[in-house]
Scaffold this motif. Sequence first.
Motif, short mmCIF file in Angstrom:
data_model
loop_
_atom_site.label_atom_id
_atom_site.label_comp_id
_atom_site.label_asym_id
_atom_site.label_seq_id
_atom_site.Cartn_x
_atom_site.Cartn_y
_atom_site.Cartn_z
N ARG A 347 39.14 -19.75 -54.59
CA ARG A 347 39.27 -21.16 -54.21
C ARG A 347 39.82 -21.16 -52.79
O ARG A 347 40.97 -20.81 -52.56
CB ARG A 347 40.20 -21.90 -55.16
N ILE A 348 38.98 -21.53 -51.82
CA ILE A 348 39.29 -21.34 -50.41
C ILE A 348 39.23 -22.67 -49.68
O ILE A 348 38.38 -23.51 -49.98
CB ILE A 348 38.26 -20.37 -49.78
N ASN A 349 40.12 -22.87 -48.72
CA ASN A 349 40.04 -24.06 -47.86
C ASN A 349 38.78 -23.98 -47.01
O ASN A 349 38.49 -22.95 -46.41
CB ASN A 349 41.27 -24.14 -46.94
N ASN A 350 38.03 -25.09 -46.92
CA ASN A 350 36.78 -25.05 -46.17
C ASN A 350 36.99 -25.11 -44.66
O ASN A 350 36.02 -25.12 -43.90
CB ASN A 350 35.82 -26.15 -46.63
N ALA A 351 38.26 -25.16 -44.22
CA ALA A 351 38.55 -25.08 -42.79
C ALA A 351 38.88 -23.65 -42.37
O ALA A 351 39.14 -23.38 -41.19
CB ALA A 351 39.71 -26.01 -42.43
N GLU A 352 38.87 -22.72 -43.32
CA GLU A 352 39.17 -21.31 -43.03
C GLU A 352 38.08 -20.73 -42.14
O GLU A 352 36.91 -21.10 -42.23
CB GLU A 352 39.25 -20.54 -44.35
#
Length: 379
Positions: A347-352
């Motif tokens: 589950r990853i931030n889409n701003a990464e």
Amino acid sequence: GTINSEEMVHLDNWIKMSADNSSLYKRATDTKSQLDKLEVYNLFDREKSWSAVENEIFQTKTVRFNSRRILSYAAAILLPILVIGGAVLSYLGNKSEPTIASIDSVIKPGNQKAVLILADGGSYELDAEASSSEIQQGDVKITNRNMSLVYDDEISRRKRHSLVFNELKTPIGGGYKLLLADGSEVWLNSGSSLRFPVSFTDSTRQVFLEGEAYFDVSHNGKPFIVSSGNMDVRVLGTSFNISAYSNDSEIVTTLVEGKVRIDLAGEGNTKKVSKILTPNKQALLNKYLATVTIEEVNVAQYTSWMQGKLEFNNEDLEIVMKRLSRWYDFEYEFENAQAKGYHFSARINNAESISVILEMLEMTTDVKFEWKKNTIIVK
């Protein structure tokens, strides 16, 4: 990805109890922190470490050495230690940045942007720079404010006999929110389009979707229909997500609240399949077999993109790369088809940055990435 609403409340309360709790939560969910830990873990040699533990737990004989023997044993022991230690220090001190990191200057995370196409063919670019503007379309006032497009039907009570359609299109690496004239809210994901009336007639409310969108439909007693290809999703008032990309083999409808009916058209527009969907259930339409199956799912996994998350639950790497490419807008190729079957959960931030995500994939699966001719190569 499996937390329910009651557990989420409990977690939020625990985070607010103390600064230590809040700090621990941030460390546990921070991508950079996880990558640092993975890098440390990868330095360990499992067999050598276990051998050292065995030496500690089993008693050894004590032998008295003379000074000459002590020096010879010390030399024999220290030499390999110095060689290994020097290699490790050299690795840590001179470790170069992964070559894939260079693509961060080319491939950027997506953001909120879209194009509005009016009935007369005119178009408007919607993004942060055009965050506040008004457009008049007949009797309907269209306001673009705070990265959200709002349709306000000034004479909605007057009976209308014809429909005027607009279309909202998001590019690869884009997304936008839309408030329809009936009060229904729509979140459009990247690489998607929604064709909709600027104002609905008294008889029905129908929109046409390609790509992915989340709908929160207002209840006014009139049917609301989302059409994607030869499938219709019919509701009165509910919340649901539809993923209907043209290059996917399935159309996926996930119900959060309420009840919907899935209608699959046969020859001559006759109903071939009709299924009722209840909360926490998902309908999967196979485009090639024209079959619909129902599964129970964790709906949060399929709606977290609205909160700026990229979520994967034991997904094939081929699916992971396809979804990443839709948000980060890049081309990719698999050098070895076997790698497509590797599974990945996150589950990853889409701003990464994309390099961080690819580095995480490299550390947790047996793949490597190369940036060649403006294409990410999966090896």
